[in-house]
Write a protein that holds these residues in place. Structure first.
Motif, PDB file in Angstrom:
ATOM      1  N   PRO A   1      -0.840  -4.550  -7.644  1.00  0.00           N
ATOM      2  CA  PRO A   1      -2.245  -4.754  -8.031  1.00  0.00           C
ATOM      3  C   PRO A   1      -2.764  -3.620  -8.915  1.00  0.00           C
ATOM      4  CG  PRO A   1      -1.936  -5.192  -5.696  1.00  0.00           C
ATOM      5  CD  PRO A   1      -0.648  -4.578  -6.189  1.00  0.00           C
ATOM      6  N   ALA A   2      -3.423  -3.970  -9.989  1.00  0.00           N
ATOM      7  CA  ALA A   2      -3.928  -2.959 -10.923  1.00  0.00           C
ATOM      8  C   ALA A   2      -4.965  -2.058 -10.284  1.00  0.00           C
ATOM      9  CB  ALA A   2      -4.521  -3.639 -12.155  1.00  0.00           C
ATOM     10  N   GLU A   3      -5.675  -2.579  -9.268  1.00  0.00           N
ATOM     11  CA  GLU A   3      -6.744  -1.803  -8.651  1.00  0.00           C
ATOM     12  C   GLU A   3      -6.251  -0.886  -7.542  1.00  0.00           C
ATOM     13  OE1 GLU A   3      -6.551  -5.813  -6.510  1.00  0.00           O
ATOM     14  OE2 GLU A   3      -6.384  -5.032  -8.565  1.00  0.00           O
TER      15      GLU A   3
ATOM     16  N   SER B   1       0.815  -1.216   0.000  1.00  0.00           N
ATOM     17  CA  SER B   1       0.000   0.000   0.000  1.00  0.00           C
ATOM     18  C   SER B   1       0.850   1.269   0.000  1.00  0.00           C
ATOM     19  CB  SER B   1      -0.924   0.024   1.225  1.00  0.00           C
ATOM     20  OG  SER B   1      -1.889  -1.002   1.151  1.00  0.00           O
ATOM     21  N   GLY B   2       2.160   1.127   0.198  1.00  0.00           N
ATOM     22  CA  GLY B   2       3.056   2.281   0.196  1.00  0.00           C
ATOM     23  C   GLY B   2       4.360   1.938  -0.489  1.00  0.00           C
TER      24      GLY B   2
ATOM     25  N   LYS C   1      -3.969   5.932  -7.625  1.00  0.00           N
ATOM     26  CA  LYS C   1      -4.388   4.591  -7.214  1.00  0.00           C
ATOM     27  C   LYS C   1      -4.452   4.443  -5.695  1.00  0.00           C
ATOM     28  CE  LYS C   1      -2.764   2.031 -11.258  1.00  0.00           C
ATOM     29  NZ  LYS C   1      -1.907   0.910 -11.726  1.00  0.00           N
ATOM     30  N   GLY C   2      -4.009   5.472  -4.967  1.00  0.00           N
ATOM     31  CA  GLY C   2      -4.105   5.443  -3.518  1.00  0.00           C
ATOM     32  C   GLY C   2      -2.852   5.022  -2.784  1.00  0.00           C
TER      33      GLY C   2
END
Length: 245
Positions: free
Chosen positions: A235-237, A8-9, A121-122
């Motif tokens: 991940p693409a999402e 996530s980072g 994407k976050g």
């Protein structure tokens, strides 16, 4: 779930990772050696060689002082190799030179677009460098990605130095992520060992710096030609989950 799917980072090194090392730093290395040698060209050549750079070809060997050292370590190495100046004086001069060099740096890709896409994407994004924090911020401003960064750490930011885990743990504290949710991306073993020592979920090597596939293979989960290949690993999402507040 693989390590990549949990990310996530992303914490990037700067020189040799975001910036092409040979194009950005070899000219700077010649200048810092001239400074350390007080204009003595023969001594400057000896200082370069002692710190890992061939003064004729400009090749910098992996994991040497000029490849991976911070400002103080480079200054100490040049003093030990014969510079007539003191470490503190040299380090101050080098920090100034490095900050100015941001205006001459060559990026490996469109960094504004690259960081913008990851941010959209976050992903939580940061830069951790053995350079000083001012130089990192100058680079981010020049290439237009400062607004996408959640964290910046240089050797002088209070998180320790590479390959210690402090810069990664500082990124986790700033973003609310756990180490296993962080990918560390760099061009030398100081970066990768920092990631491993902090418990990072992924260590990714790139070949736009001083390392080679052979020198980087043991400490990296993946070895890429450059950072543009990184999104394909993730991940693409977008990130596995939102970071904690």
């Amino acid at each position: 779930m693989t390590n990549a799917q949990a990310i996530s980072g992303i914490l990037f090194d700067k020189d040799g990772t975001l910036l092409d090392y040979a194009k950005s730093w070899v000219p700077v290395n010649y200048e810092l050696a001239r400074i350390a040698a007080g204009g003595d060209e023969d001594l400057a050549r000896r200082l370069l060689a002692a710190c890992g750079m061939d003064p004729d070809s400009g090749h910098v060997a992996p994991d040497t002082l000029l490849a991976a050292g911070n400002t103080v370590e480079i200054a100490e190495g040049m003093v030990a190799a014969g510079s007539p100046m003191g470490t503190a004086e040299l380090a101050a001069l080098f920090d100034g030179l490095f900050a100015q060099s941001a205006s001459m740096a060559v990026a490996v890709t469109d960094l504004a677009g690259f960081f913008s896409a990851l941010h959209a994407k976050g992903y939580r994004l940061g830069v951790a460098s053995s350079d000083n924090e001012r130089s990192i911020r100058e680079t981010a401003r020049r290439f237009g990605f400062e607004q996408y960064l959640h964290y910046v750490a240089g050797y002088d930011s209070g998180h320790g130095v590479k390959p210690e885990p402090g810069m990664v743990l500082g990124f986790c504290e700033a973003t609310g992520l756990d180490p296993h949710e962080v990918a560390v991306v760099g061009d030398n073993n100081h970066d990768l060992h920092m990631g491993r020592s902090a418990g990072a979920g992924l260590t990714v090597a790139v070949l736009t710096g001083t390392g080679s596939r052979d020198s980087l293979s043991s400490a990296s989960d993946y070895c890429l030609n450059d950072i543009t290949e990184l999104p394909a690993l993730l991940p693409a999402e977008g990130p596995a989950r939102a970071a904690r507040a």
